[in-house]
Design an enzyme around this catalytic site. Structure first.
Site, PDB file in Angstrom:
ATOM      1  N   GLU A  40      -0.669  35.037  94.742  1.00 13.67           N
ATOM      2  CA  GLU A  40      -0.568  36.487  94.578  1.00 13.67           C
ATOM      3  C   GLU A  40      -1.961  37.099  94.709  1.00 13.67           C
ATOM      4  O   GLU A  40      -2.949  36.520  94.273  1.00 13.67           O
ATOM      5  CB  GLU A  40       0.025  36.798  93.205  1.00 13.67           C
ATOM      6  CG  GLU A  40       0.314  38.274  92.975  1.00 13.67           C
ATOM      7  CD  GLU A  40       0.927  38.549  91.608  1.00 13.67           C
ATOM      8  OE1 GLU A  40       1.667  39.537  91.489  1.00 13.67           O
ATOM      9  OE2 GLU A  40       0.652  37.785  90.660  1.00 13.67           O
ATOM     10  N   LYS A 113       8.157  42.117  94.911  1.00 12.39           N
ATOM     11  CA  LYS A 113       8.213  41.664  93.519  1.00 12.39           C
ATOM     12  C   LYS A 113       9.077  42.593  92.676  1.00 12.39           C
ATOM     13  O   LYS A 113       8.859  43.804  92.643  1.00 12.39           O
ATOM     14  CB  LYS A 113       6.784  41.604  92.963  1.00 12.39           C
ATOM     15  CG  LYS A 113       6.665  41.056  91.554  1.00 12.39           C
ATOM     16  CD  LYS A 113       5.196  41.015  91.146  1.00 12.39           C
ATOM     17  CE  LYS A 113       4.997  40.427  89.766  1.00 12.39           C
ATOM     18  NZ  LYS A 113       3.559  40.390  89.391  1.00 12.39           N
ATOM     19  N   CYS A 158       5.017  35.464  90.505  1.00 13.57           N
ATOM     20  CA  CYS A 158       4.336  35.544  89.216  1.00 13.57           C
ATOM     21  C   CYS A 158       5.265  35.890  88.045  1.00 13.57           C
ATOM     22  O   CYS A 158       6.004  35.031  87.572  1.00 13.57           O
ATOM     23  CB  CYS A 158       3.178  36.534  89.333  1.00 13.57           C
ATOM     24  SG  CYS A 158       1.899  36.329  88.051  1.00 13.57           S
TER      25      CYS A 158
END
Length: 271
Positions: A40, A113, A158
């Site tokens: 990321e 995301k 993440c």
């Protein structure tokens, strides 16, 4: 299929990060990797949260996307571009997007995301929703690895790691490999990173590949690192604690079938 998790300690300077990423991707390709995944924020770890707004690209065009396409083509490598900021419909926020490039240099998948990190322990505070617009759809793609066969790959980023329902959706779609490019903080990573990665592998009987940021950044942030590959039984296959590097692992489709046959938990789902 041989895969590589690329660990970086990205700076606020995009050209420097591209140079570092190219060297690490070349290392992965020389080692025989067919798929390499970047972490990321690999192309820029800004000095402030708002830096990503100035560095966002329009989907399908921009120097970072051109770099990914060219590198994938020149190295004949599947590349998962960690995340980069892409323009959203909201002028004050961007999408934190993971793009997948084929060995022909074509962008074949995009995942924005979904879950946005927020944390405040009185010493460090983060709120991604201030600058990032959340995605809404899981993305799973078929990846052709030649003689290693076709692999169903589930994308995530993440903080998504804490939401098991996303990975269960990937399992329902047939995912055999789960990707988790990340920039976990040192505080949360030290406490939860490995246990969450291993849990996602075990509960979905899938391989997990997690490339991460790993070190002290110019903005003062310290990321946990510990990029790793985990097998469907929850065993850590390979790991790098800190600093830039390449984590290599061989994924075995027969091993995956064996584990799923011995413990058919996916077939026992009720809810």
């Amino acid at each position: 299929m041989k895969v590589a998790a690329i660990q970086m300690v990205s700076s606020a300077r995009v050209p420097d990060n591209l140079h570092q990423a190219r060297a690490l991707l070349e290392q992965a390709a020389r080692a025989g990797a067919q798929l390499a995944a970047l972490p990321e924020y690999w192309s820029c770890m800004g000095l402030a949260e708002t830096d990503k707004l100035a560095r966002c690209e329009t989907y399908g065009d921009g120097p970072v996307q051109q770099f990914l396409a060219q590198t994938a083509r020149e190295l004949s490598l599947w590349i998962v571009g960690g995340t980069l900021p892409l323009a959203s419909a909201e002028p004050a926020r961007v999408c934190n997007s993971s793009l997948v490039y084929s060995p022909r240099g074509e962008c074949v998948a995009r995942y924005d995301k979904i879950h946005l990190f927020r944390f405040d322990n009185g010493r460090e505070a983060f709120d991604e929703a201030r600058t990032i617009a959340p995605g809404s759809q899981p993305v799973c793609l078929a990846l052709d690895a030649g003689e290693a066969g076709s692999w169903q790959v589930g994308l995530s980023v993440c903080y998504d790691l804490r939401f098991a329902e996303l990975y269960r959706a990937h399992a329902r779609a047939g995912a055999q490999l789960l990707l988790v490019p990340s920039a976990f903080t040192h505080t949360t990573g030290q406490a939860h990173w490995e246990v969450l990665l291993r849990a996602r592998a075990v509960e979905n009987l899938a391989y997990v590949l997690a490339p991460a940021q790993g070190g002290r950044h110019e903005n003062g942030r310290r990321t946990w690192g510990h990029s790793m590959a985990v097998d469907p039984w929850g065993e850590v296959m390979a790991l790098q604690a800190e600093g830039p590097g390449v984590v290599l692992a061989q994924l075995d489709a027969e091993r995956l079938r064996e584990v799923r046959a011995q413990l058919p938990a996916l077939a026992h789902r009720v809810l």
